[in-house]
Design an enzyme around this catalytic site. Structure first.
Site, PDB file in Angstrom:
ATOM      1  N   CYS A 113      60.574  54.389  73.474  1.00 60.60           N
ATOM      2  CA  CYS A 113      59.310  54.000  72.838  1.00 60.60           C
ATOM      3  C   CYS A 113      59.102  54.552  71.424  1.00 60.60           C
ATOM      4  CB  CYS A 113      58.149  54.375  73.760  1.00 60.60           C
ATOM      5  SG  CYS A 113      56.648  53.505  73.335  1.00 60.60           S
ATOM      6  N   HIS A 171      58.971  51.489  79.009  1.00 62.64           N
ATOM      7  CA  HIS A 171      59.014  52.778  79.710  1.00 62.64           C
ATOM      8  C   HIS A 171      59.550  52.619  81.137  1.00 62.64           C
ATOM      9  CE1 HIS A 171      57.021  55.438  76.848  1.00 62.64           C
ATOM     10  NE2 HIS A 171      56.222  54.427  76.545  1.00 62.64           N
ATOM     11  N   GLU A 231      61.077  54.629  82.782  1.00 60.04           N
ATOM     12  CA  GLU A 231      61.001  55.921  83.476  1.00 60.04           C
ATOM     13  C   GLU A 231      59.628  56.149  84.126  1.00 60.04           C
ATOM     14  OE1 GLU A 231      60.634  55.462  80.305  1.00 60.04           O
ATOM     15  OE2 GLU A 231      59.122  56.839  79.492  1.00 60.04           O
TER      16      GLU A 231
END
Ligand SMILES: CC(C)(COP(=O)(O)OP(=O)(O)OC[C@H]1O[C@@H](n2cnc3c(N)ncnc32)[C@H](O)[C@@H]1OP(=O)(O)O)[C@@H](O)C(=O)NCCC(=O)NCCSC(=O)CCC(=O)O
Ligand SMILES: N[C@@H](CCO)C(=O)O
Length: 354
Positions: A146, A239, A241
């Site tokens: 990001c 994202h 994760e």
């Protein structure tokens, strides 16, 4: 870990032609088997510092059950930190000096919160680019999340990100754009990824500078791209994760900012994330928050517990598959000495021989 072609079975050749990693018995016998060392440069704000550690450690740990991974967290100066976060970092994080001394096979750079209009004005800009300049020469592959993606695309290619009219916030469907690239080989061709950002680097800008776009969404833009050499810098704009609750935590933070009159509009829901039952609960809660703000009344807690059980995670399997491909490729080309990026014979300008 890849297949070894230990017999003449034609399937090995066929799979290899289709892009599967297949080792010859010769290569397999001579491969040095060791653990992999991965740095995590964590530049997230205090409230998300340890959650971010858990997210990336989990993704690395869950992506492959055979290889051994040592993850080394470290951070940089130029970020506002409170005493608790500083104590945590002092006790558990390594210094950049130590990281440089010991070497890394791969490096992950987390997202961050920004406070200035232009990234080069952030206090962390210089230390971040210093780490990156070292990694570019010494680490096999760097994966940016990001904000780090935006910062390093600006640093490397001179492209400034563009402010979006509204925050790109939610869980979006993506498609693999280049199915032949080893980073996305053998994974689902359509999958979800969460995004959470006010800014974007557009596909056309990436492609103008030779970056290869691998995964993109009609609604949310590019999620995954790689540097022109095909592997040394991996850019995530989304994202993968994130935990199931991460967008809920961000939504709650925005609701609280509204209650404290730090924002004027009531925050919208992250897109494609809350189911109907959650939306009903949150609509009731919104009426309460609005009344409390305008009547100067005490705020009741958000009914998080009732919502959490219904949240789905629809991005983790694909996230693990991409991480597994990434670390598997790093392993195949990294030097036995972790301070050196490549084995003999690997071309730094085209390390995967694409
Ligand atoms: C939203 C908050 C403030 C929420 O933190 P809080 O500690 O206040 O949450 P809380 O409700 O008190 O809950 C605390 C518990 O939840 C956990 N927790 C907190 N945040 C979490 C998260 N994001 N994901 C998973 N777990 C999380 C805590 O570790 C803690 O767990 P235990 O109790 O079990 O310990 C934080 O997560 C945060 O700052 N997130 C920032 C995310 C962000 O900014 N992402 C954007 C990157 S975007 C980017 O890089 C580009 C942006 C651009 O375009 O400019
Ligand atoms: N890239 C090395 C493994 C790491 O030492 C090899 O394939 O032998």
């Amino acid at each position: 870990m890849p297949l070894v072609a230990h017999t003449e079975l034609p399937t090995f050749r066929r799979l290899q032609e289709e892009g599967e990693e297949i080792l010859t018995p010769e290569r397999a016998t001579h491969q040095s088997i060791r653990e992999l060392h991965i740095g995590l440069l964590n530049i997230m704000p205090d409230a998300a510092l340890e959650a971010t550690e858990r997210q990336f450690f989990r993704l690395v740990g869950a992506c492959n059950q055979i290889a051994q991974f040592h993850v080394h967290p470290f951070t940089i100066d130029g970020l506002e930190r409170g005493p608790e976060a500083l104590a945590h970092i002092g006790k558990y994080y390594e210094s950049f000096e130590q990281i440089k001394r010991d070497g890394l096979d791969a490096l992950i750079i987390s997202g961050a919160n920004v406070t200035h209009d232009h990234l080069q004005e952030e206090d962390f800009w210089r230390p971040l680019t210093e780490v990156f300049e070292w990694a570019k020469e010494n680490v096999t592959s760097v994966l940016c999340s990001c904000l780090a993606t935006h910062a390093l695309i600006q640093h490397c290619y001179g492209v400034e990100r563009t402010r979006l009219p509204a925050k790109r916030w939610g869980v979006y469907s993506h498609k693999v754009v280049d199915r032949s690239h080893p980073l996305v080989a053998e994974i689902n061709t359509r999958f979800d990824v969460p995004h959470s950002r006010f800014n974007e680097v557009f596909r056309s800008d990436m492609e103008k500078h030779g970056l290869k776009v691998l995964v993109a969404s009609d609604q949310a833009g590019v999620h995954l791209a790689v540097s022109p050499d095909g592997f040394r810098i991996v850019f995530f704009q989304g994202h993968p994760e994130y935990d199931d609750i991460s967008l809920l935590k961000e939504y709650k933070r925005e609701v609280l900012r509204y209650y404290r009159a730090e924002r004027d509009d009531y925050p919208p829901y992250p897109e494609h994330y809350f189911d109907e039952a959650a939306q009903r609960l949150l609509a009731d809660y919104a009426s309460h928050v609005q009344a409390a703000r305008h009547g100067g009344r005490q705020l009741k807690a958000m009914p998080e517990e009732q919502i959490v059980g219904g949240l789905d995670i629809t991005w983790r399997d694909s996230a693990k598959a991409v991480f597994n491909n990434w670390l598997g490729k790093v392993y195949q080309i990294t030097n036995e000495d972790r301070r050196l990026p490549f084995m003999d014979g690997v071309d730094p300008h085209n390390p995967l021989g694409l």
